[in-house]
Design a protein around this motif. Structure first.
Motif, PDB file in Angstrom:
ATOM      1  N   ASP A 300       0.816  -1.222   0.000  1.00 13.18           N
ATOM      2  CA  ASP A 300       0.000   0.000   0.000  1.00 13.18           C
ATOM      3  C   ASP A 300       0.844   1.263   0.000  1.00 13.18           C
ATOM      4  N   GLU A 301       2.101   1.151   0.413  1.00 13.13           N
ATOM      5  CA  GLU A 301       3.009   2.299   0.408  1.00 13.13           C
ATOM      6  C   GLU A 301       3.824   2.373  -0.877  1.00 13.13           C
ATOM      7  N   ASN A 302       3.499   1.474  -1.834  1.00 11.77           N
ATOM      8  CA  ASN A 302       4.213   1.395  -3.110  1.00 11.77           C
ATOM      9  C   ASN A 302       5.674   0.972  -2.927  1.00 11.77           C
ATOM     10  N   ARG A 303       5.876  -0.009  -2.037  1.00 18.92           N
ATOM     11  CA  ARG A 303       7.223  -0.514  -1.766  1.00 18.92           C
ATOM     12  C   ARG A 303       7.310  -1.983  -2.143  1.00 18.92           C
ATOM     13  N   THR A 304       8.401  -2.378  -2.775  1.00 19.25           N
ATOM     14  CA  THR A 304       8.650  -3.780  -3.097  1.00 19.25           C
ATOM     15  C   THR A 304       9.223  -4.491  -1.859  1.00 19.25           C
ATOM     16  N   ILE A 305       9.441  -5.801  -1.991  1.00 17.47           N
ATOM     17  CA  ILE A 305       9.998  -6.545  -0.862  1.00 17.47           C
ATOM     18  C   ILE A 305      11.404  -6.054  -0.524  1.00 17.47           C
ATOM     19  N   GLY A 339       7.447   9.720  -1.641  1.00 21.75           N
ATOM     20  CA  GLY A 339       8.539  10.218  -2.467  1.00 21.75           C
ATOM     21  C   GLY A 339       9.903   9.699  -2.050  1.00 21.75           C
ATOM     22  N   ASN A 340       9.928   8.657  -1.226  1.00 18.82           N
ATOM     23  CA  ASN A 340      11.203   8.098  -0.755  1.00 18.82           C
ATOM     24  C   ASN A 340      11.697   7.014  -1.696  1.00 18.82           C
ATOM     25  N   ASN A 341      12.966   7.113  -2.103  1.00 18.24           N
ATOM     26  CA  ASN A 341      13.560   6.006  -2.833  1.00 18.24           C
ATOM     27  C   ASN A 341      14.158   5.022  -1.832  1.00 18.24           C
ATOM     28  N   ILE A 342      14.802   3.993  -2.325  1.00 18.94           N
ATOM     29  CA  ILE A 342      15.289   2.933  -1.430  1.00 18.94           C
ATOM     30  C   ILE A 342      16.368   3.431  -0.483  1.00 18.94           C
ATOM     31  N   HIS A 344      16.413   6.544   0.781  1.00 20.78           N
ATOM     32  CA  HIS A 344      15.684   7.251   1.838  1.00 20.78           C
ATOM     33  C   HIS A 344      15.271   6.273   2.940  1.00 20.78           C
ATOM     34  N   LEU A 345      14.804   5.093   2.530  1.00 21.59           N
ATOM     35  CA  LEU A 345      14.350   4.091   3.502  1.00 21.59           C
ATOM     36  C   LEU A 345      15.509   3.571   4.339  1.00 21.59           C
ATOM     37  N   ALA A 346      16.705   3.515   3.742  1.00 22.71           N
ATOM     38  CA  ALA A 346      17.889   3.127   4.511  1.00 22.71           C
ATOM     39  C   ALA A 346      18.221   4.189   5.562  1.00 22.71           C
ATOM     40  N   GLY A 347      17.827   5.423   5.288  1.00 25.33           N
ATOM     41  CA  GLY A 347      18.079   6.511   6.225  1.00 25.33           C
ATOM     42  C   GLY A 347      17.048   6.616   7.326  1.00 25.33           C
ATOM     43  N   LYS A 348      15.919   5.937   7.161  1.00 23.36           N
ATOM     44  CA  LYS A 348      14.880   5.971   8.201  1.00 23.36           C
ATOM     45  C   LYS A 348      15.269   5.064   9.365  1.00 23.36           C
ATOM     46  N   LEU A 349      14.899   5.467  10.557  1.00 27.06           N
ATOM     47  CA  LEU A 349      15.193   4.685  11.752  1.00 27.06           C
ATOM     48  C   LEU A 349      13.889   4.208  12.369  1.00 27.06           C
ATOM     49  N   GLY A 350      13.490   2.985  12.034  1.00 26.32           N
ATOM     50  CA  GLY A 350      12.281   2.413  12.609  1.00 26.32           C
ATOM     51  C   GLY A 350      11.020   2.780  11.857  1.00 26.32           C
ATOM     52  N   GLN A 351       9.953   2.045  12.201  1.00 27.31           N
ATOM     53  CA  GLN A 351       8.644   2.258  11.586  1.00 27.31           C
ATOM     54  C   GLN A 351       7.803   3.149  12.487  1.00 27.31           C
ATOM     55  N   PRO A 352       7.393   4.337  12.031  1.00 21.00           N
ATOM     56  CA  PRO A 352       6.546   5.201  12.871  1.00 21.00           C
ATOM     57  C   PRO A 352       5.171   4.580  13.089  1.00 21.00           C
ATOM     58  N   GLY A 408      10.984  17.320   1.121  1.00 19.11           N
ATOM     59  CA  GLY A 408      12.101  18.160   0.668  1.00 19.11           C
ATOM     60  C   GLY A 408      13.449  17.743   1.216  1.00 19.11           C
ATOM     61  N   LYS A 409      13.627  16.448   1.496  1.00 18.77           N
ATOM     62  CA  LYS A 409      14.879  15.977   2.089  1.00 18.77           C
ATOM     63  C   LYS A 409      15.552  14.948   1.194  1.00 18.77           C
ATOM     64  N   THR A 410      16.854  15.049   1.121  1.00 21.69           N
ATOM     65  CA  THR A 410      17.637  14.039   0.428  1.00 21.69           C
ATOM     66  C   THR A 410      17.832  12.856   1.377  1.00 21.69           C
ATOM     67  N   PRO A 411      18.303  11.710   0.860  1.00 21.67           N
ATOM     68  CA  PRO A 411      18.542  10.561   1.749  1.00 21.67           C
ATOM     69  C   PRO A 411      19.493  10.877   2.908  1.00 21.67           C
ATOM     70  N   ARG A 412      20.571  11.621   2.617  1.00 18.85           N
ATOM     71  CA  ARG A 412      21.532  11.955   3.661  1.00 18.85           C
ATOM     72  C   ARG A 412      20.909  12.871   4.708  1.00 18.85           C
ATOM     73  N   GLN A 413      20.130  13.837   4.266  1.00 15.44           N
ATOM     74  CA  GLN A 413      19.460  14.745   5.206  1.00 15.44           C
ATOM     75  C   GLN A 413      18.462  13.991   6.086  1.00 15.44           C
ATOM     76  N   LEU A 414      17.742  13.049   5.475  1.00 13.73           N
ATOM     77  CA  LEU A 414      16.789  12.251   6.232  1.00 13.73           C
ATOM     78  C   LEU A 414      17.514  11.386   7.263  1.00 13.73           C
ATOM     79  N   PHE A 415      18.651  10.820   6.847  1.00 16.16           N
ATOM     80  CA  PHE A 415      19.451   9.995   7.772  1.00 16.16           C
ATOM     81  C   PHE A 415      19.909  10.821   8.967  1.00 16.16           C
ATOM     82  N   THR A 416      20.400  12.040   8.688  1.00 17.77           N
ATOM     83  CA  THR A 416      20.896  12.907   9.758  1.00 17.77           C
ATOM     84  C   THR A 416      19.787  13.275  10.736  1.00 17.77           C
ATOM     85  N   GLU A 417      18.618  13.605  10.199  1.00 23.45           N
ATOM     86  CA  GLU A 417      17.498  13.996  11.063  1.00 23.45           C
ATOM     87  C   GLU A 417      16.992  12.822  11.900  1.00 23.45           C
ATOM     88  N   GLU A 418      16.885  11.640  11.269  1.00 23.52           N
ATOM     89  CA  GLU A 418      16.354  10.472  11.966  1.00 23.52           C
ATOM     90  C   GLU A 418      17.302   9.969  13.060  1.00 23.52           C
TER      91      GLU A 418
END
Length: 506
Positions: A300-305, A339-342, A344-352, A408-418
């Protein structure tokens, strides 16, 4: 109601005597039999029961249990064996006020020896339903008594189980990892696959969350998956092999019956994504083996395995992306609904899961991946996160490194914030650890430094030379003291550099 009965059996196994008497409201004559059955004291009850076996049919508790019920629930093996010899065959089928026989209590207690003793006397007991119409084998499966379920499967006629009950038994045995019984249930009634095709995919979902071991036959992808799996401990292999065999049998039967409908269910129920979240590459191998196009399916989030695997830090599933050739380059380009590519997901920390306000700040509560929680210490967790991000970064084309999501965040910016809180925690953890270690190193340096001037045996008062200088042991002492002093000084310098160093992501 059935759960109450199971709890009652467990209470009878653990309650002290005065509590049992108070709860069960036993009258004085019945108390005599109750105590004898509870304490497995056959000698206490033998004279009266042999003189008048009809006492065994009397109800001795407020819930209508007979002495046989009490003995079965209390696991009083010797008492029960002798008691059933005196009872009529039909008396073993006497129910309590809730409709449960003593054999139901025996099934819930988990002691196979008691169940065998009763079955030898009356072979129909496993087929008699108890409270809420539940069979003993189902009770044992719900409690999780593996040995009891295995025995009851041999002596219970599956004809007394309705189709729905068989499926529930299959589901319960899978949930409690009784795969051998589950496999036998399915082999006895392969029509259970129709229940899956009708939309009840609970058994497949349960297997997608379990550890499996699959056969080493199949295509290149499956062989790679088997090879990629970590070595299985010998004692666990049989269990995992049974689970894998059950999945393969179930999947094959469902495919044979209605392949198109099965694939629709897999996509609709997101079974592949469930397996990817759990890191179950063996489940993916069985499902994708003949349908490699399923790797394109999105949730539903348009994400593959692979997107899900990256988000949940599942290395084994993510490693499969290197084995799918040029398809990898196309899958990586998929962007989710935010709008997250793969990367971006590596930069996320956990599932909200939800947001909550703390004062003027809004914080997001998250579920952390199991692999993240397996590492202790914030600094080591941060290190693992950085390595994971860089590993994903290797396979991502440069154009995606600077890609901006809907926030409006790049993968690196998302990683830093998370990871900013984790970074601070890591800094504090490193400083606290370095402080503690430096104190210890300083104490050791002080002691060995002092030991160098106060040598064992003292010095000669005439020339100042150590008295024990010519002994081999003294040479060992000097070398050891010098090494300890040198190591302590190096450690102090190293920990001091940690305390004064700059803390950053890289």
């Amino acid at each position: 109601m059935m759960i109450n009965q199971l709890l009652r059996v467990m209470i009878m196994n653990n309650l002290c005597l005065d509590m049992e008497v108070g709860i069960l409201k036993i009258n004085l004559p019945s108390l005599y039999y109750f105590l004898a059955a509870l304490k497995d004291n056959w000698k206490l009850a033998e004279p009266i029961l042999k003189k008048d076996p009809s006492f065994a049919r009397q109800k001795i508790s407020d819930r209508g249990e007979t002495v046989l019920h009490i003995a079965a629930a209390a696991r009083s093996t010797r008492f029960l064996r002798e008691l059933v010899k005196l009872m009529e065959v039909g008396d073993l089928e006497l129910p309590n006020n809730d409709g449960s026989t003593a054999f139901c209590f025996a099934a819930a207690s988990g002691l196979v020896e008691i169940a065998k003793a009763m079955t030898e006397r009356n072979k129909n007991l496993p087929n008699i339903r108890g409270e809420d119409g539940v069979l003993p084998i189902t009770m044992a499966a719900l409690v999780g008594n593996k040995d009891m379920v295995s025995y009851l499967f041999e002596v219970t006629s599956l004809d007394v189980l309705q189709q729905k009950e068989r499926f529930e038994l299959l589901e319960t045995t899978i949930q409690n990892e009784m795969y051998e019984v589950a496999l036998n249930v399915f082999k006895k009634d392969r029509k259970l696959a129709s229940s899956v095709l009708e939309g009840n995919v609970s058994v497949l979902y349960a297997l997608s969350q379990k550890s499996l071991a699959i056969s080493n036959q199949g295509g290149d992808l499956k062989r790679f998956i088997v090879g990629a799996c970590s070595p299985i401990l010998p004692e666990k292999y049989v269990l995992k092999k049974q689970a894998g065999l059950l999945l393969e049998e179930l999947w094959t039967e469902c495919q044979r019956s209605a392949e198109d409908k099965l694939l629709e269910l897999v996509e609709k129920e997101r079974l592949l994504h469930s397996a990817a979240t759990a890191g179950n590459v063996e489940f993916l191998a069985v499902v994708i083996r003949n349908h490699p196009d399923l790797i394109w399916k999105v949730d539903d989030e348009n994400r593959t395995i692979f997107h899900v695997a990256v988000l949940n830090r599942e290395e084994k599933v993510f490693s499969l992306i290197r084995q799918i050739g040029a398809i990898k380059d196309l899958i990586i380009l998929i962007v989710d609904n935010d709008g997250n590519n793969i990367l971006h997901l590596a930069g996320k920390l956990g599932q909200p899961i939800r947001k909550q306000k703390i004062g003027q700040m809004e914080e997001e509560e998250k579920i952390m991946p199991p692999s993240f929680l397996r590492v202790s210490g914030a600094a080591l967790q941060m290190q693992r996160e950085i390595l994971w991000f860089k590993e994903v970064e290797k396979i991502v084309p440069p154009s995606l490194h600077k890609m901006i999501n809907k926030d409006g965040k790049t993968p690196r910016q998302l990683f830093t914030e998370e990871h900013k809180l984790l970074l601070k925690e890591g800094e504090r953890w490193m400083k606290d650890t370095a402080n503690s270690c430096m104190i210890v190193a300083t104490l050791i340096a002080t002691m060995v430094f002092a030991a160098g001037f106060t040598v064992p045996g003292g010095n000669n008062s005439d020339n100042g030379i150590p008295v024990l200088l010519k002994l081999n042991g003294f040479t060992v002492f000097v070398i050891s003291d010098a090494m300890a002093l040198f190591s302590s000084i190096v450690s102090i310098i190293m920990f001091l550099s940690i305390l004064t160093s700059r803390y950053a992501e890289d």
